[in-house]
Design an enzyme around this catalytic site. Structure first.
Site, PDB file in Angstrom:
ATOM      1  N   TYR A 202       0.832  -1.210   0.000  1.00  0.00           N
ATOM      2  CA  TYR A 202       0.000   0.000   0.000  1.00  0.00           C
ATOM      3  C   TYR A 202       0.862   1.253   0.000  1.00  0.00           C
ATOM      4  CZ  TYR A 202      -4.174  -2.868   0.853  1.00  0.00           C
ATOM      5  OH  TYR A 202      -5.192  -3.790   0.742  1.00  0.00           O
TER       6      TYR A 202
ATOM      7  N   SER B  87      -6.548 -13.804   1.054  1.00  0.00           N
ATOM      8  CA  SER B  87      -7.420 -12.806   0.449  1.00  0.00           C
ATOM      9  C   SER B  87      -7.669 -13.192  -0.996  1.00  0.00           C
ATOM     10  CB  SER B  87      -6.740 -11.429   0.535  1.00  0.00           C
ATOM     11  OG  SER B  87      -7.559 -10.451  -0.054  1.00  0.00           O
ATOM     12  N   ASN B  88      -8.881 -12.968  -1.463  1.00  0.00           N
ATOM     13  CA  ASN B  88      -9.263 -13.221  -2.857  1.00  0.00           C
ATOM     14  C   ASN B  88      -9.065 -14.686  -3.270  1.00  0.00           C
ATOM     15  OD1 ASN B  88      -9.735 -10.325  -3.439  1.00  0.00           O
ATOM     16  ND2 ASN B  88      -7.530 -10.156  -3.176  1.00  0.00           N
TER      17      ASN B  88
ATOM     18  N   LEU C 257     -17.837   0.118   0.962  1.00  0.00           N
ATOM     19  CA  LEU C 257     -18.615   1.346   0.739  1.00  0.00           C
ATOM     20  C   LEU C 257     -18.824   1.593  -0.757  1.00  0.00           C
ATOM     21  CD1 LEU C 257     -16.873   3.693   3.363  1.00  0.00           C
ATOM     22  CD2 LEU C 257     -19.208   2.807   3.495  1.00  0.00           C
TER      23      LEU C 257
ATOM     24  N   ARG D  77     -20.377   5.144  -3.731  1.00  0.00           N
ATOM     25  CA  ARG D  77     -21.458   5.237  -4.730  1.00  0.00           C
ATOM     26  C   ARG D  77     -22.842   5.395  -4.102  1.00  0.00           C
ATOM     27  NH1 ARG D  77     -18.131   1.580  -6.945  1.00  0.00           N
ATOM     28  NH2 ARG D  77     -17.563   1.721  -9.147  1.00  0.00           N
TER      29      ARG D  77
END
Ligand code: NAP
Length: 325
Positions: free
Chosen positions: A61, A162-163, A232, A236
């Site tokens: 990140y 993850s994923n 979130l 949107r």
């Protein structure tokens, strides 16, 4: 009272997690500024003020700067470390322009990555380490060897992924002495394949669905904490302009607004409450750094508890943009 899978495993954590992906400025080599640190600290304090005690990182990140920024704050406030749960991820290698060039679950990479994470955060251990995205060259025994060392020397307490699909998790799990604790997946009212997969079994409509079959069920049976990234939907349904978005997104945003008004809460709480209403006890990882938006998530758990089946389905159907099959 419902007990979250992570709590069952002995990790005491909040229902919401603050995602730290934007900490530390942009995805570049520019140095972290005082302003970057101040912004991150304000986000952390806002999160703590609404009971969020878990923070999600990844070594990539902002090219390591997110963890460095968090580390700067922890250094100034060392009492924080024992009050919070820190999760980070490894397994993605970035190339030029911060583009992921390859995934890497080799023992060497995992061990080196964790050393880098601990050094940037300035902590002695990570509560949870996730493997970021499935590496086609994954060898479970090699991952197990790395995890074994990290656990034995006290650098990581728990491990997750993850994923990943259920098949990939089962494949990895066979080699691991400890149960996989977490799977972090993209889930929101704008990203619905995780629900559509289950309602389109044996239907042609299901061929367009992109979610591994049985994944949610597997996580629930194995008491694996499902975490939602992107919960979130990048705002949107909670204030971001959606005039250029498809009708279903615009109409869902309108419905969320109406429900928030009726229930005297915020759109953020409705959107997150909808995710948290699911029996998998999904743990949303919110990615906003905006203090007001973080505070607007405060009521999410209460909204999840209060949400009726009718309201939940109305939101789902509106977001799908088509009726149930
Ligand atoms: N495992 C993975 O592969 C993976 C992938 C991506 C992310 N993650 C994790 O999940 C976390 C959350 O992901 P995410 O950032 O995609 O999720 P998100 O919480 O759905 O979206 C947050 C983003 O939307 C913006 N936003 C929210 N409300 C807004 C509004 N009303 N108007 C305008 N912008 C708004 C935020 O900007 P502001 O800061 O300005 O509010 C922020 O950039 C990340 O921080 C990271 O920890 C994991």
């Amino acid at each position: 009272m419902t007990i979250m899978p992570l709590t069952k495993r002995g990790i005491s954590t909040s229902r919401l997690v603050l995602g730290c992906m934007p900490f530390g400025g942009g995805w570049n080599r520019n140095p972290v500024t005082n302003e970057d640190v101040l912004k991150a600290e304000q986000a952390i304090d806002a999160a703590l003020s609404i009971g969020i005690s878990m923070f999600d990182h990844a070594n990539i990140y902002t090219m390591g700067k997110a963890e460095m920024t968090f580390g700067t704050i922890l250094k100034r406030r060392p009492d924080l470390r024992e009050r919070i749960v820190i999760q980070s991820k490894c397994g993605i290698r970035l190339g030029e322009g911060a583009v992921p060039t390859r995934f890497d679950f080799s023992k060497t990479h995992i061990l080196e990555a964790v050393d880098g994470i601990l050094q940037r955060l300035g902590v002695e251990y990570l509560d949870i380490l996730l493997l970021h995205r499935p590496d086609p060259l994954m060898e479970p025994d090699e991952v197990a060897a790395a995890f074994g060392i990290l656990k034995a020397v006290g650098k990581v307490r728990y491990f997750g992924v993850s994923n990943m699909s259920a098949g990939q998790m089962r494949f990895l799990q066979r080699a691991l002495p400890d149960q996989i604790a977490v799977n972090q997946l993209e889930m929101s009212l704008a990203h619905l394949d995780w629900l559509d997969q289950g309602i389109h079994v044996n239907q042609t409509a299901g061929t367009a669905v992109n979610f591994a079959e049985g994944l949610l069920e597997y996580c629930q049976m194995a008491h694996i904490q499902v975490q939602a990234w992107g919960p979130l939907a990048q705002g949107r349904f909670s204030g971001r302009a959606v005039t250029d978005e498809p009708d279903n997104i615009q109409q869902t945003a309108e419905l969320v607004k109406q429900l928030a008004t009726t229930k005297e809460t915020t759109p953020e709480a409705i959107v997150l409450g909808w995710l948290m209403r699911h029996p998998a006890l999904i743990q949303p990882v919110i990615g906003t750094m905006n203090v007001d938006r973080i505070l607007a998530c405060r009521d999410a758990e209460r909204q999840a508890q209060a949400m009726t089946r009718e309201e939940w389905y109305t939101l789902y159907v509106r977001a799908r943009g088509k009726n149930m099959p």
